[in-house]
Design a protein around this motif. Structure first.
Motif, PDB file in Angstrom:
ATOM      1  N   SER A   1       0.941  -1.120   0.196  1.00 15.65           N
ATOM      2  CA  SER A   1      -0.145  -0.130  -0.090  1.00 15.65           C
ATOM      3  C   SER A   1       0.848   1.159  -0.057  1.00 15.65           C
ATOM      4  O   SER A   1       1.950   1.397   0.889  1.00 15.65           O
ATOM      5  CB  SER A   1      -0.837  -0.174   1.210  1.00 15.65           C
ATOM      6  OG  SER A   1      -1.482   1.262   1.369  1.00 15.65           O
ATOM      7  N   PRO A   2       0.523   2.236  -0.776  1.00 14.63           N
ATOM      8  CA  PRO A   2       1.321   3.373  -0.899  1.00 14.63           C
ATOM      9  C   PRO A   2       0.886   4.462   0.092  1.00 14.63           C
ATOM     10  O   PRO A   2       1.192   5.533   0.399  1.00 14.63           O
ATOM     11  CB  PRO A   2       1.023   3.994  -2.470  1.00 14.63           C
ATOM     12  CG  PRO A   2      -0.390   3.416  -2.680  1.00 14.63           C
ATOM     13  CD  PRO A   2      -0.460   2.328  -1.887  1.00 14.63           C
ATOM     14  N   SER A   3      -0.166   4.251   1.020  1.00 11.97           N
ATOM     15  CA  SER A   3      -0.489   5.078   1.992  1.00 11.97           C
ATOM     16  C   SER A   3       0.622   5.491   3.083  1.00 11.97           C
ATOM     17  O   SER A   3       1.716   4.525   3.122  1.00 11.97           O
ATOM     18  CB  SER A   3      -1.673   4.599   2.737  1.00 11.97           C
ATOM     19  OG  SER A   3      -1.326   3.459   3.555  1.00 11.97           O
ATOM     20  N   LYS A   4       0.373   6.556   3.793  1.00  9.97           N
ATOM     21  CA  LYS A   4       1.370   7.030   4.885  1.00  9.97           C
ATOM     22  C   LYS A   4       1.646   6.197   5.882  1.00  9.97           C
ATOM     23  O   LYS A   4       2.598   5.996   6.447  1.00  9.97           O
ATOM     24  CB  LYS A   4       1.111   8.617   5.049  1.00  9.97           C
ATOM     25  CG  LYS A   4       1.147   9.503   4.129  1.00  9.97           C
ATOM     26  CD  LYS A   4       0.743  10.845   4.622  1.00  9.97           C
ATOM     27  CE  LYS A   4       0.980  12.114   3.579  1.00  9.97           C
ATOM     28  NZ  LYS A   4       0.386  13.271   3.979  1.00  9.97           N
ATOM     29  N   ARG A   5       0.275   5.582   6.262  1.00  8.70           N
ATOM     30  CA  ARG A   5       0.333   4.563   7.335  1.00  8.70           C
ATOM     31  C   ARG A   5       1.315   3.320   7.135  1.00  8.70           C
ATOM     32  O   ARG A   5       1.690   2.996   7.915  1.00  8.70           O
ATOM     33  CB  ARG A   5      -1.065   4.213   7.700  1.00  8.70           C
ATOM     34  CG  ARG A   5      -1.751   5.448   8.521  1.00  8.70           C
ATOM     35  CD  ARG A   5      -3.327   5.020   8.711  1.00  8.70           C
ATOM     36  NE  ARG A   5      -4.017   6.036   9.470  1.00  8.70           N
ATOM     37  CZ  ARG A   5      -5.209   5.987   9.705  1.00  8.70           C
ATOM     38  NH1 ARG A   5      -5.952   5.158   9.231  1.00  8.70           N
ATOM     39  NH2 ARG A   5      -5.906   7.120  10.274  1.00  8.70           N
ATOM     40  N   ALA A   6       0.882   2.740   5.981  1.00  9.26           N
ATOM     41  CA  ALA A   6       1.780   1.776   5.616  1.00  9.26           C
ATOM     42  C   ALA A   6       3.212   2.004   5.482  1.00  9.26           C
ATOM     43  O   ALA A   6       3.854   1.136   5.828  1.00  9.26           O
ATOM     44  CB  ALA A   6       1.220   1.148   4.225  1.00  9.26           C
ATOM     45  N   THR A   7       3.449   3.171   4.942  1.00  4.93           N
ATOM     46  CA  THR A   7       4.975   3.309   4.953  1.00  4.93           C
ATOM     47  C   THR A   7       5.443   3.464   6.337  1.00  4.93           C
ATOM     48  O   THR A   7       6.558   3.200   6.671  1.00  4.93           O
ATOM     49  CB  THR A   7       4.986   4.882   3.961  1.00  4.93           C
ATOM     50  OG1 THR A   7       4.420   4.852   2.889  1.00  4.93           O
ATOM     51  CG2 THR A   7       6.495   5.388   3.667  1.00  4.93           C
TER      52      THR A   7
END
Length: 106
Positions: A34-40
């Motif tokens: 996932s490219p989301s901020k949380r996933a990062t």
């Protein structure tokens, strides 16, 4: 009629190539996650966990800290005329770790 067959075959080849390209791009996106901020942030935390010391290292450091603290309090008590050391808890032996069974060492 031959032109129609050739045009249909060429269109089919282009379509298959286009779909293969889309499938490859989709697989890359799935593998990247996932490219989301949380996933990062979660991936960064996962990588940083490897750099944390083991729980035994932390216990050893706290034991050393408490030993120094006890010695300082003994020295202060001697200077003040008191003979006892109060309010200091030292390391709890592993057999007395009630309720900590679910904590795992990394």
């Amino acid at each position: 009629a031959a032109v129609t067959v050739m045009a249909g075959a060429a269109l089919s080849v282009v379509h298959v190539a286009f779909e293969a390209n889309n499938l490859a791009a989709t697989i890359k996106r799935i593998q990247a996650g996932s490219p989301s901020k949380r996933a990062t942030v979660l991936r960064m935390i996962k990588d940083d966990i490897k750099n944390l010391p083991s729980t035994q290292v932390l216990v050893d450091e706290w034991d050393k800290y408490f030993e120094v603290l006890v010695e300082r309090q003994k020295a202060d008590a001697t200077m003040d005329g008191n003979s006892g050391v109060t309010g200091v808890h030292t390391h709890v032996p592993p057999e007395d770790h009630a309720g900590l069974e679910g904590i795992q060492e990394f």
